[in-house]
Design an enzyme around this catalytic site. Structure first.
Site, PDB file in Angstrom:
ATOM      1  N   PHE A 113     -13.955 -33.763  13.114  1.00  0.00           N
ATOM      2  CA  PHE A 113     -15.198 -33.785  13.877  1.00  0.00           C
ATOM      3  C   PHE A 113     -15.620 -32.359  14.215  1.00  0.00           C
ATOM      4  O   PHE A 113     -14.847 -31.590  14.785  1.00  0.00           O
ATOM      5  CB  PHE A 113     -14.996 -34.606  15.154  1.00  0.00           C
ATOM      6  N   SER A 114     -16.849 -31.963  13.814  1.00  0.00           N
ATOM      7  CA  SER A 114     -17.413 -30.658  14.141  1.00  0.00           C
ATOM      8  C   SER A 114     -16.514 -29.538  13.606  1.00  0.00           C
ATOM      9  O   SER A 114     -16.268 -29.457  12.404  1.00  0.00           O
ATOM     10  CB  SER A 114     -17.639 -30.561  15.656  1.00  0.00           C
ATOM     11  N   TRP A 115     -15.977 -28.659  14.478  1.00  0.00           N
ATOM     12  CA  TRP A 115     -15.040 -27.617  14.028  1.00  0.00           C
ATOM     13  C   TRP A 115     -13.880 -28.234  13.256  1.00  0.00           C
ATOM     14  O   TRP A 115     -13.443 -27.710  12.223  1.00  0.00           O
ATOM     15  CB  TRP A 115     -14.529 -26.851  15.246  1.00  0.00           C
TER      16      TRP A 115
END
Length: 281
Positions: A113-115
């Protein structure tokens, strides 16, 4: 084996481990599978920047009990020790492979998720045999991605939104979009703002880990079946980034949802159902 004996966490059937990698202890939280039925491939969760893995509690709770779920705090975040020096995403992917080995996991499904989505891509590139299926949520290909606006990027350079609930209330609509445009007060709770505050160095090291990193030319090397989950109102990761990932990863498909960057944390049930169906398919 350099993993401590497991410690129960709360009443949710969770185990907490201190796994020694690179000379530093990494906090790992595991929810072992329960119930009857055949053994499933464990799911490794890679979280976004600046927040302890506890922010994923709602998603883990929404995933079926027969799924073994493993997650961790990155170095210097939450309960993980601060590293001696900055690290790169390629180093972190190597260390994650060591974590899986020390937990007795040969192959895992991976959700980033994301980073953490960028870390998951690197893991799928450099440790292909360890990754069976890949889920990339609200993420992009790194340095060569469609960038956020300068106003959003300015906020992202500081960990303040993870430490000050009133500050995240003020910036949530602008940087996260989606349902937080109408209810920005939900962001602080979703991010655990003010909890497990660790030193700011951990956040800055996460930012530095992305320096010069991009998966774009290496996306064809990802052989795992891949589900790309992208919101249509995500100021941090504009929607065109999902298309870039899809074009580069041969065995991939995109699932778009009406919402912003944090919908996976704010409303996890429909995402959990889709993720579970993809992993079972």
């Amino acid at each position: 084996m350099t993993t401590s004996s497991s410690r129960p966490v709360g009443g949710a059937g969770l185990e907490e481990h201190d796994v020694l990698v690179g000379g530093r202890a990494l906090r790992v939280v595991r929810r072992p599978a329960s119930g009857p039925g055949p053994r499933r491939t464990p799911l490794l969760l890679c979280n976004g920047i600046g927040a302890a893995t506890d922010v994923l509690d709602p998603l883990v709770a929404a995933l079926p009990a027969d799924l073994d779920v493993i997650r961790f705090d990155p170095p210097g975040i939450g309960g993980s020790a601060v590293p001696r020096m900055p690290y790169h995403l390629t180093w972190m992917a190597h260390r994650l492979g060591q974590v899986l080995t020390k937990l007795g996991v040969r192959e895992a499904d991976v959700l980033g998720f994301s980073w953490g989505g960028m870390l998951a891509q690197q893991l799928a590139i450099s440790r292909r045999r360890r990754v069976r299926k890949l889920v990339l949520a609200a993420t992009g290909p790194g340095a060569l991605m469609i960038p956020a606006s300068p106003r959003v990027m300015a906020v992202m350079t500081s960990p303040k939104r993870h430490q000050d609930p009133s500050y995240v209330d003020a910036v949530a609509a602008r940087i996260y979009g989606g349902s937080l445009r109408d209810h920005p007060e939900r962001a602080a709770e979703a991010l655990g703002a003010g909890a497990r505050r660790g030193p700011m160095r951990g956040y800055y090291y996460q930012l530095m880990a992305l320096s010069g990193w991009t998966s774009l030319p290496l996306l064809p090397a990802i052989t795992a079946d891949t589900l790309i989950i992208a919101g249509d109102d995500d100021p941090i990761v504009p929607r065109g980034n999902a298309t870039m990932l899809h074009r580069g990863i041969r065995r991939s498909r995109i699932s778009r949802y009406p919402g912003g960057h944090l919908e996976l944390l704010l409303d996890p049930e429909p995402f959990a159902a889709e993720i579970d169906a993809f992993l079972r398919s």
